[in-house]
Design a protein around this motif. Structure first.
Motif, PDB file in Angstrom:
ATOM      1  N   ASP A 143       0.823  -1.205   0.000  1.00 21.89           N
ATOM      2  CA  ASP A 143       0.000   0.000   0.000  1.00 21.89           C
ATOM      3  C   ASP A 143       0.860   1.259   0.000  1.00 21.89           C
ATOM      4  OD1 ASP A 143      -2.165  -1.645   0.047  1.00 21.89           O
ATOM      5  OD2 ASP A 143      -2.807  -1.160   2.090  1.00 21.89           O
ATOM      6  N   SER A 144       1.938   1.250   0.760  1.00 19.04           N
ATOM      7  CA  SER A 144       2.835   2.407   0.807  1.00 19.04           C
ATOM      8  C   SER A 144       3.461   2.660  -0.559  1.00 19.04           C
ATOM      9  CB  SER A 144       3.927   2.175   1.859  1.00 19.04           C
ATOM     10  OG  SER A 144       4.806   3.276   1.907  1.00 19.04           O
ATOM     11  N   ARG A 145       3.884   1.603  -1.217  1.00 19.35           N
ATOM     12  CA  ARG A 145       4.482   1.744  -2.557  1.00 19.35           C
ATOM     13  C   ARG A 145       3.474   2.342  -3.535  1.00 19.35           C
ATOM     14  NH1 ARG A 145       7.181  -4.210  -3.602  1.00 19.35           N
ATOM     15  NH2 ARG A 145       8.548  -4.288  -1.759  1.00 19.35           N
ATOM     16  N   GLU A 146       2.253   1.824  -3.494  1.00 19.01           N
ATOM     17  CA  GLU A 146       1.239   2.291  -4.433  1.00 19.01           C
ATOM     18  C   GLU A 146       0.851   3.746  -4.169  1.00 19.01           C
ATOM     19  OE1 GLU A 146      -0.573   0.444  -7.206  1.00 19.01           O
ATOM     20  OE2 GLU A 146       1.529  -0.086  -6.932  1.00 19.01           O
ATOM     21  N   ARG A 147       0.792   4.134  -2.906  1.00 17.46           N
ATOM     22  CA  ARG A 147       0.464   5.523  -2.588  1.00 17.46           C
ATOM     23  C   ARG A 147       1.587   6.460  -3.041  1.00 17.46           C
ATOM     24  NH1 ARG A 147      -1.934   4.132   3.498  1.00 17.46           N
ATOM     25  NH2 ARG A 147      -3.465   2.621   2.714  1.00 17.46           N
ATOM     26  N   ALA A 148       2.830   6.017  -2.884  1.00  8.14           N
ATOM     27  CA  ALA A 148       3.959   6.827  -3.358  1.00  8.14           C
ATOM     28  C   ALA A 148       3.920   6.962  -4.879  1.00  8.14           C
ATOM     29  CB  ALA A 148       5.288   6.214  -2.912  1.00  8.14           C
ATOM     30  N   GLU A 149       3.573   5.873  -5.561  1.00 10.25           N
ATOM     31  CA  GLU A 149       3.476   5.934  -7.021  1.00 10.25           C
ATOM     32  C   GLU A 149       2.332   6.841  -7.456  1.00 10.25           C
ATOM     33  OE1 GLU A 149       5.455   4.808  -9.490  1.00 10.25           O
ATOM     34  OE2 GLU A 149       6.804   4.412  -7.803  1.00 10.25           O
ATOM     35  N   GLY A 150       1.237   6.820  -6.704  1.00  5.19           N
ATOM     36  CA  GLY A 150       0.118   7.705  -7.020  1.00  5.19           C
ATOM     37  C   GLY A 150       0.501   9.166  -6.847  1.00  5.19           C
ATOM     38  N   TRP A 151       1.272   9.467  -5.813  1.00  8.23           N
ATOM     39  CA  TRP A 151       1.786  10.839  -5.594  1.00  8.23           C
ATOM     40  C   TRP A 151       2.621  11.283  -6.795  1.00  8.23           C
ATOM     41  CZ3 TRP A 151       7.230  11.482  -4.215  1.00  8.23           C
ATOM     42  CH2 TRP A 151       7.584  12.803  -3.913  1.00  8.23           C
ATOM     43  N   ARG A 152       3.525  10.426  -7.233  1.00  9.12           N
ATOM     44  CA  ARG A 152       4.378  10.757  -8.388  1.00  9.12           C
ATOM     45  C   ARG A 152       3.542  10.918  -9.660  1.00  9.12           C
ATOM     46  NH1 ARG A 152       7.451   6.417  -6.164  1.00  9.12           N
ATOM     47  NH2 ARG A 152       9.279   7.173  -5.008  1.00  9.12           N
ATOM     48  N   GLN A 153       2.587  10.004  -9.841  1.00 11.34           N
ATOM     49  CA  GLN A 153       1.782  10.033 -11.065  1.00 11.34           C
ATOM     50  C   GLN A 153       0.969  11.309 -11.172  1.00 11.34           C
ATOM     51  OE1 GLN A 153      -0.678   6.530 -11.766  1.00 11.34           O
ATOM     52  NE2 GLN A 153      -2.200   7.796 -12.847  1.00 11.34           N
ATOM     53  N   ALA A 154       0.336  11.728 -10.071  1.00  7.13           N
ATOM     54  CA  ALA A 154      -0.481  12.938 -10.105  1.00  7.13           C
ATOM     55  C   ALA A 154       0.371  14.164 -10.428  1.00  7.13           C
ATOM     56  CB  ALA A 154      -1.190  13.127  -8.761  1.00  7.13           C
ATOM     57  N   LEU A 155       1.549  14.240  -9.832  1.00  4.97           N
ATOM     58  CA  LEU A 155       2.434  15.367 -10.116  1.00  4.97           C
ATOM     59  C   LEU A 155       2.898  15.348 -11.569  1.00  4.97           C
ATOM     60  CD1 LEU A 155       4.564  15.306  -6.832  1.00  4.97           C
ATOM     61  CD2 LEU A 155       2.738  16.910  -7.419  1.00  4.97           C
ATOM     62  N   LYS A 156       3.268  14.164 -12.053  1.00  9.02           N
ATOM     63  CA  LYS A 156       3.718  14.040 -13.444  1.00  9.02           C
ATOM     64  C   LYS A 156       2.615  14.424 -14.417  1.00  9.02           C
ATOM     65  CE  LYS A 156       5.640  10.689 -16.738  1.00  9.02           C
ATOM     66  NZ  LYS A 156       6.058   9.262 -16.927  1.00  9.02           N
ATOM     67  N   ASP A 157       1.378  13.990 -14.122  1.00  8.38           N
ATOM     68  CA  ASP A 157       0.251  14.293 -15.004  1.00  8.38           C
ATOM     69  C   ASP A 157       0.012  15.793 -15.130  1.00  8.38           C
ATOM     70  OD1 ASP A 157      -0.113  11.601 -15.390  1.00  8.38           O
ATOM     71  OD2 ASP A 157      -1.823  11.418 -14.021  1.00  8.38           O
TER      72      ASP A 157
END
Length: 339
Positions: A195-209
């Motif tokens: 869950d921690s990994r996925e939340r970190a990836e979601g943080w990166r994805q939203a910023l990248k988008d």
């Protein structure tokens, strides 16, 4: 003395105006039951306080109607809430539960738990194992039982069910971006946790988008104590918001910042994850991501019952989380005219 006879499945069927087979299908979580019929049967079950007899069911069906649950890190909010939701769904459907818990300070690994539950004659396994090391151990333990793993990522070995952690993080960070934040840090959980990994990836994805460069990221241990220490020493610089990977660290973060004379959200907006029962009473009330554990438990049980009856290729299902907006997030200080 007058002894009241325990209501039977036939009593429930007669009261609900359906066949006893329909009641049985509702209890076993069959998908091909109309919603209105399912609701009527469940209402009658509740009104009559009907509980299926495990002995009678076992004799009639030659099945144990018992599910084994492996729980890693049961002291943490997510695994504990998932376990409670699954137990509740199983109880309504007439299944008994045998649980094997694994904590950091215990010597029994999760693969030993799988063997122990299999020896107890369970029909299937529900695995609540949020850490990668636990699933790595479990992969080497072949029980031959239908298995559903509570995990937001697809897995080629097992059926998987989970709240979409990455989507929840994307929604949380997008909420901050829509309010004008362009420098957003992330207080992550332990990176051995899926869950921690996925939340970190979601943080990166939203910023990248949104074409925004990621701010600082620090990995914590889920505790409010860690969030507090982070809040006391964090060099804010140009950062205007922090997405915390759980509500407990967000609580500690707010405390640590307040001791420095920094106000949330005036100086720094904070968003958490989980929607703990007390988050609406934080000071300020916390904007966070809500996970629907009741829906997760119901869906996990449906998938396990389906796997018991006709176990096929591994399938993956997710539940969408929801951002709950409260007072810990607002526009950044620069938008409002300075700190």
């Amino acid at each position: 003395m007058i002894h009241r006879q325990r209501p039977s499945i036939y009593d429930v069927a007669r009261q609900a105006g359906v066949s006893h087979m329909t009641v049985s299908r509702v209890l076993n979580g069959h998908a091909n039951i109309r919603d209105a019929t399912r609701a009527r049967v469940l209402q009658v079950i509740d009104e009559m306080n009907y509980t299926p007899s495990p002995i009678a069911r076992a004799l009639a069906t030659r099945r144990a109607h018992r599910i084994g649950v492996l729980v890693d890190a049961p002291d943490q909010y997510g695994p504990n809430s998932t376990l409670q939701a699954f137990e509740s769904a199983a109880r309504v459907a007439g299944y008994a539960i045998s649980t094997f818990s694994v904590a950091d300070d215990e010597g029994s690994p999760i693969d030993s738990g799988a063997s122990e539950l299999a020896n107890q004659g369970v029909e299937a396994l529900c695995v609540i194992a949020p850490r990668a090391k636990s699933l790595d151990l479990l992969r080497r333990q072949a029980t031959g039982l239908p298995t559903v793993v509570i995990k937001s990522e697809r897995d080629e070995q097992w059926h998987t069910i989970g709240v979409d952690q990455r989507a929840g993080a994307v929604k949380a960070v997008t909420h901050l971006i829509e309010r004008g934040h362009t420098s957003i840090a992330h207080l992550a959980g332990p990176l051995d946790w899926f869950d921690s990994r996925e939340r970190a990836e979601g943080w990166r994805q939203a910023l990248k988008d949104h074409g925004i460069r990621p701010g600082a990221m620090v990995s914590g241990d889920w505790t409010s104590d860690f969030g507090y220490e982070f809040g006391r020493r964090f060099d804010i610089g140009e950062t205007t918001a922090v997405f915390a990977s759980n509500d407990q660290m967000a609580l500690g973060l707010i405390h640590g910042l307040s001791e420095r004379g920094l106000r949330v959200p005036h100086d720094l907006s904070i968003v958490g994850f989980d929607d703990l029962p007390d988050t609406r009473h934080f000071l300020p009330p916390l904007t966070t991501v809500r996970q629907d554990f009741a829906a997760l438990g119901d869906l996990a049980l449906q998938r396990i019952v389906s796997a018991i009856e006709h176990d096929g290729a591994p399938q993956h299902h997710t539940i969408e989380p929801l951002v709950v907006v409260r007072m810990s997030s607002s526009s950044p200080p620069t938008v409002r005219g300075g700190r």
